[in-house]
Design a protein around this motif. Structure first.
Motif, PDB file in Angstrom:
ATOM      1  N   ALA A   1      54.003  -7.657  -2.222  1.00 38.95           N
ATOM      2  CA  ALA A   1      52.666  -7.501  -1.638  1.00 38.95           C
ATOM      3  C   ALA A   1      51.691  -6.980  -2.692  1.00 38.95           C
ATOM      4  O   ALA A   1      52.070  -6.245  -3.612  1.00 38.95           O
ATOM      5  CB  ALA A   1      52.733  -6.532  -0.468  1.00 38.95           C
TER       6      ALA A   1
ATOM      7  N   THR B   1      47.613  -2.055   4.895  1.00 38.67           N
ATOM      8  CA  THR B   1      48.640  -1.807   5.905  1.00 38.67           C
ATOM      9  C   THR B   1      48.802  -0.310   6.159  1.00 38.67           C
ATOM     10  O   THR B   1      48.905   0.130   7.303  1.00 38.67           O
ATOM     11  CB  THR B   1      49.982  -2.414   5.448  1.00 38.67           C
TER      12      THR B   1
ATOM     13  N   GLN C   1      47.079  -5.428   0.053  1.00 38.51           N
ATOM     14  CA  GLN C   1      47.877  -5.575   1.278  1.00 38.51           C
ATOM     15  C   GLN C   1      48.557  -4.252   1.628  1.00 38.51           C
ATOM     16  O   GLN C   1      48.624  -3.866   2.790  1.00 38.51           O
ATOM     17  CB  GLN C   1      48.948  -6.655   1.081  1.00 38.51           C
TER      18      GLN C   1
END
Lengths: 360, 820
Positions: free
Chosen positions: B16, B24, B20
């Motif tokens: 990732a 998250t 990202q």
């Protein structure tokens, strides 16, 4: 017309023309039509005239009287008009002069913002609940599931008053949330209330003030869920900022008195400070604006409400913060400085209170 | 909680992007406060070789360098003295932003030679102050690759704010676990091997304070060297802002961050005796690792050897038994402490430490043995030595708990339709173990590191509750709370943005009033006072005690024990006090004419309520200068006008008011009054401020103020008004001038006149007061206009005369007045 009548007519007309004010005019009128006026005298003497002339002279005199009466009246109107013109000219005022002073007051932006909050949540069926600024430790902390050892207490920078007896020292409320407790103890659900008021924390800089204002909400019912909380807050934020497509983001978080808890962000442009969706100037940034969540079962139980029967949600936000965002203010401190220049600049008219139909 | 991306990746297998990962983290409740990504600023810069450096044709100090940039050649003009053929440097192509200079590079011409880019110094890169020459890289630096990646400068530092319930995320591994559960990569397996002891003996534990420390492990490692730790460990600690000290200490700090598992190491040679006892403090002082002395008190827990307390358990270790470069034998402490007691000890001594931060949020009780093994392994690897046996005292507490989720609650509480399979999968990824499931529900075992889920319920129920109600509510809480914990986990991993929002259902098509009559009255007063020309203020509830005392009682019970500043210590008795300070500030800014008001609390210790809602106003200086109306000083009548406006707005019956000249002492005693409604109720007061108060505040008077106690005004009645009295006859007005003793009040005279014939007289207006040379001493003249309202027919002259005589007689009787 005989010569004497003709002379009277000419002389009277000349005298009228010569009369330049109402006083002179009145002298002419009296001299002509008055009790001892010339025309009156002629009319009185009519009886002395020979009978064969009497009729003809009588008719001539009457015509002359009508004529002179009309001329005199016309001259009066003329003179009055002239006199009024002269008076008006004399009474001319400099219209640029300042009028008598009238001081205009103003409503403080905090009050205005509270009004707006009340109007919008009021439209959703909320009432206003109130509570004191000095609270017990239990009201401000324990009842809200913040026990004495809880790390969240350390974040609150609480102001304390001297303890009375063996009780924990009273505090200046660090949040408006104790009014949730007061409300739940005072009555049964369903409940829809908002609380706006003073709160206190020991912190002082451009974005923190030892005294500030919070707006708290509590909604309890049988079947309200997290989706309703989101809807309520989105509806409020878009209404309050007057931006129908204001982006609103929800993030999982933690507060002792709610579960699940979430923090709420709104869309803005970090560079320009404009709220709203991203546009040609950029944007797409997020600004934290309030905290919220489903009321924690322990908080309900602390107030004697069975969480199996009732659930709902609560939220809290800073009044000054949303006022600053709405009006583009950058410093918190002047809110409490009472600088009359600032108050005049940012204050609101008392005659334009918040009314939803006029646009909050 | 700070950690670097590379540290995270030691626990998390993921491709990732940084974005990202941070997105998250924020979504699942680990709010990213800051990301320091030095690599991003250095991204455009690549390693290049100088194919040829030749003298600039038009400048002595410049060279023209032809570069191999990996994907072609470039020509740049360079002024650095160390630019030479064959060297490797850092190339900035045109269009790149140079961090050290703040300039975006353009293709340019320097003294007639085209320059398309730049070779950078460290200062230009923004990584140091070095600017003597351009960066001179070793021969093996790979041409065309990212300089930041090659130099290891592309490791972003992530700072997340960990909420108080998530002690497990004060660990890089805990964060990795949450990310893996949210679908960002896989958590790497981690299972430290058991290390066999090679000798017996060494310090042992004894627990005499099991409430504070239920379980503790330890192990001695002897014959070790405690040098500075290796570069990778130092870099790791420095990257999150910790200072490397020595290998043993660095190892304990590493595990504090890596596993969220604080450890401590004692130098065995510095311990007295071979028993370390955990016991309540005995008011003994020890010197902690931060160099300060602390006294371990009865409620605290000491870790003591034969010589006394050596450590404040869970908060901070001691200096005298700490490890240094001469340490050859270390005793590793791995303990479980009671979170609440650690929190209270930490707060009592105002110690903020990484250890306290983790202990007070709760440590994973199942991690104890593994953590000690991992730490031992690292000590052996970095310091050498021989491991002893694991020694322990106490026992693992029972931490195992389970919780049940009824799937319908995901929609019922969380407002989301999430399939049960997905919910179960989310819980399993978070480490919950399925124990039982049926179509309607699942029962899961709570992982050892999640002490926030299905936790022991401590209530603080109101003492006033009916016992049956309280018991039922407590039972409901026990039934609901663990399930709410699970719903939260399921929603959290999906993100709350996925929950569909629903507007609040209406309770009534047109909303009922939001404000009570009393609340609305407060708003009306606010608007009225603003309409009077005053600016609304919001001033602090607290103020300097000595000033507060000028305006009323300033009792110690209303004095903050911990004010933020010495002059913000006393709760104000009345907003007039803080408005006076506001007027003083405005005067100091050059605005002496202020008209200010506030609707806010005044504080008192009287009665039950300590707080009253007060509308207060204050005017100072003079009225505005104007060509029509001369400016004049503010006086008590200005304050009375404001007060009356407020009272009229909220419907106070003015005829029933009585004014007494006993206003609070901050007013001028002769130019002020208390406004009473009936004998007991005090509605407010008005007047000019006392000259002593003005002097104390350095205010130039006169200053006039008023206050209205909004709480004592009777509730407004919702009553229909009676039909108005619209008499068909013209009223008659008669003027009377009376000569009275100078102490006769206007009120007495006007009331007497009004009472002369209540049916006939509808109003009495005072239009002149004169006191002066033309009157006998001790006398004054007051002139009134009386309005007679005939009701059935016009009055005759005789009747008017009779009525006038009644007025004169009534006034004479009440006040001794004579007609002038």
């Amino acid at each position: 017309m005989t010569d004497d009548l003709s002379a009277l007519q000419h002389e009277t007309e000349a005298a009228l023309a010569a009369a330049t004010d109402l006083r002179a005019w009145d002298a002419v009128r009296v001299a002509t039509l008055g009790r001892s006026g010339r025309l009156t005298a002629l009319l009185r003497d009519l009886g002395k005239a020979p009978p064969e002339q009497r009729r003809e002279r009588g008719a001539a005199l009457n015509r002359l009287r009508d004529s002179l009466t009309a001329r005199i009246e016309a001259r009066r109107l003329e003179l009055e008009e002239e006199e009024l013109d002269a008076r008006l000219a004399a009474e001319r005022l400099d219209p640029t002069l300042p009028p008598r002073p009238r001081e205009t007051g103003s409503i403080h932006p905090i009050s205005r913002t509270m009004e707006e909050i009340a109007a919008i949540f009021g439209a959703m069926g909320c009432e206003i609940a109130e509570g004191p600024d000095i609270e017990s430790d239990w009201m401000n902390f324990s009842a809200l599931n913040i026990p004495a050892h809880h790390p969240a207490r350390a974040d609150h920078d609480t102001f304390y008053l001297p303890a009375q007896g063996n009780l924990p020292p009273p505090v200046l409320r660090t949040q408006t949330s104790p009014v949730q407790i007061r409300t739940m103890l005072a009555r049964q659900p369903p409940i829809r209330v908002i609380v706006v008021g003073r709160t206190y924390r020991a912190d002082h800089d451009a974005t923190h003030s030892p005294m500030f204002h919070q707006c708290e909400g509590l909604v309890l019912d049988r079947d309200l869920h997290l989706g309703h909380l989101k809807g309520t807050l989105i509806d409020f934020l878009r209404g309050f900022f007057g931006i129908a497509d204001l982006p609103v983001r929800f993030r999982s978080s933690y507060f002792p008195f709610t579960e699940p808890s979430m923090e709420v962000d709104i869309g803005w442009n970090r560079r320009t400070g404009e709220l709203g969706p991203s546009g040609p100037d950029g944007g797409g940034d997020w600004l934290e604006i309030l905290g919220s969540g489903m009321v924690h079962p322990r908080v309900l139980a602390n107030c004697g409400i069975d969480p199996r029967d009732w659930q709902g949600f609560a939220w809290g936000m800073g009044v000054e913060r949303i006022a600053m965002l709405k009006h583009g203010m950058t410093d918190l401190r002047p809110f409490f400085e009472s600088d009359i220049r600032w108050l005049r600049h940012y204050g609101f008219s008392s005659l334009a209170p918040t009314m939803l139909h006029e646009g909050a | 909680m700070k950690f670097t991306l590379s540290w995270l990746k030691t626990h998390l297998d993921t491709d990732a992007t940084l974005q990202q990962i941070t997105g998250t983290l924020t979504r699942i409740g680990l709010e990213v406060e800051d990301v320091e990504d030095r690599g991003a600023a250095l991204a455009p810069f690549r390693i290049a070789r100088v194919i040829e450096a030749v003298q600039h044709p038009n400048a002595d100090r410049l060279r023209v360098c032809t570069l191999d940039t990996g994907d072609g050649t470039a020509t740049v003009v360079c002024g650095a003295p160390n630019a030479r053929t064959g060297m490797k440097g850092v190339f900035a192509p045109p269009g790149s932003f140079i961090p050290g200079t703040g300039i975006t590079l353009k293709v340019g011409e320097i003294r007639g030679v085209r320059s398309a880019g730049m070779l950078l110094s460290e200062r230009e890169l923004g990584i140091s102050d070095e600017h003597a020459g351009i960066v001179d890289l070793p021969e093996d630096a790979p041409i065309g690759t990212s300089y930041a990646a090659w130099a290891g400068l592309n490791d972003p530092l992530i700072d997340v704010s960990v909420t108080p319930n998530r002690g497990d995320c004060f660990a890089v591994r805990g964060i990795a676990r949450d990310l893996a559960a949210a679908g960002i990569g896989m958590l790497k397996p981690w299972a430290p091997a058991r290390i066999a002891p090679s000798f017996e003996g060494g310090p042992r534990w004894q627990i005499d304070y099991p409430e504070y420390c239920p379980w503790i492990l330890g192990r001695t490692v002897r014959n070790l060297r405690n040098d500075p730790s290796p570069q990778w460990l130092q870099d790791r600690l420095i990257s999150v802002g910790l200072r490397p000290i020595n290998t043993l200490v660095d190892i304990t700090n590493f595990f504090t961050i890596d596993l969220g598992r604080p450890l401590h190491v004692f130098d065995v040679s510095k311990l007295s005796g071979d028993v370390l006892t955990l016991r309540p403090g005995r008011n003994e002082t020890f010197r902690a690792l931060n160099g300060r002395d602390y006294t371990v008190m009865q409620e605290d827990c000491a870790i003591a050897d034969a010589a006394g307390a050596q450590s404040m358990a869970g908060v901070m270790g001691g200096e005298t038994t700490g490890c240094d470069d001469r340490t050859t034998a270390a005793f590793i402490e791995c303990a479980l402490f009671d979170p609440i007691r650690v929190a209270l000890t930490g707060r009592r001594h105002a110690i903020v430490s990484d250890a306290r931060q983790r202990f007070e949020r709760g440590i994973d009780p199942a991690l104890m043995t593994d953590a000690l093994e991992a730490a031992t392994a690292m000590v052996l690897e970095l310091c050498g030595g021989e491991p002893g046996e694991v020694t322990e005292a106490g026992a693992p507490p029972a931490w195992q708990r389970s919780a049940t989720l009824h799937f319908e609650r995901i929609a019922g509480l969380g407002g989301s339709d999430i399939p049960s399979e997905e919910a179960i999968a989310s819980l399993e990824r978070l480490g919950f173990g399925v124990q039982h499931r049926d179509p309607a529900s699942v029962t899961v075992a709570v992982p050892s590191w999640r002490n926030d889920v299905a936790a022991k319920i401590e209530l603080a129920q109101a003492e006033t509750l009916d016992p049956a109600v309280a018991a039922k509510a407590a039972e409901g809480c026990a039934a609901i709370e663990p399930e709410a914990d699970l719903v939260e986990e399921v929603l959290r991993l999906r993100g709350l943005d996925a929950v569909p929002s629903v507007s609040l259902p209406r309770t009534s098509p047109v909303p009922l009033p939001t404000l009570t009559a009393k609340q609305a009255r407060k708003e009306l007063v606010r608007r009225t006072l603003a309409a009077q020309g005053m600016a609304e203020c919001v001033t602090f509830s607290f103020m300097p005690q000595n000033i507060a005392a000028l305006f009323g009682d300033a009792p110690d019970a209303l004095r903050l024990t911990n004010p933020i500043a010495a002059d913000l210590d006393q709760l104000r008795p009345t907003p007039i006090a803080t408005l006076a300070l506001a007027a003083q500030r405005n005067a100091a800014r050059g605005y002496p004419d202020a008209a200010l008001f506030e609707v806010g609390p005044g504080f008192t210790v009287d009665a039950g309520e300590r707080q009253n809602w007060i509308a207060a106003g204050l005017r100072s200086g003079t009225t505005p200068r104007n060509w029509l109306t001369p400016s004049r000083s503010i006086d008590a009548m200005d304050a009375k006008d404001d007060l009356w406006a407020a009272m009229i707005a909220v419907g106070v019956p003015l005829d029933a008011l009585v004014l007494t000249q006993d206003a609070p002492a901050f007013y001028h005693p002769g130019r002020s009054a208390t406004v009473r409604h009936g004998p007991k109720t005090i509605l407010g007061s008005f007047g000019e401020l006392h000259p002593r108060v003005l002097k104390a505040l350095d205010l130039i008077g006169p200053v006039a103020a008023f206050q209205l106690d909004l709480d004592v005004i009777a509730e407004p009645k919702r009553r229909r008004k009676a039909a108005p009295d619209l008499a068909p006859f013209q009223p008659l007005r008669r003027d009377f001038a009376f000569l009275v003793d100078s102490d006769v009040t206007a009120d007495a005279l006007m009331r007497a006149a009004r009472g002369a014939d209540r049916n006939l007289i509808t109003s009495v207006t005072l239009f002149d007061v004169y006191q002066g040379d033309r009157l006998p001493p001790g006398k004054k003249s007051m002139a009134i206009e009386v309005v007679f309202q005939p009701r059935e027919r016009s009055l005759t002259e005789a009747e008017i005369d009779a009525a006038s005589q009644k007025v004169v007689a009534a006034v004479a009787k009440a006040t001794g007045a004579t007609l002038r």
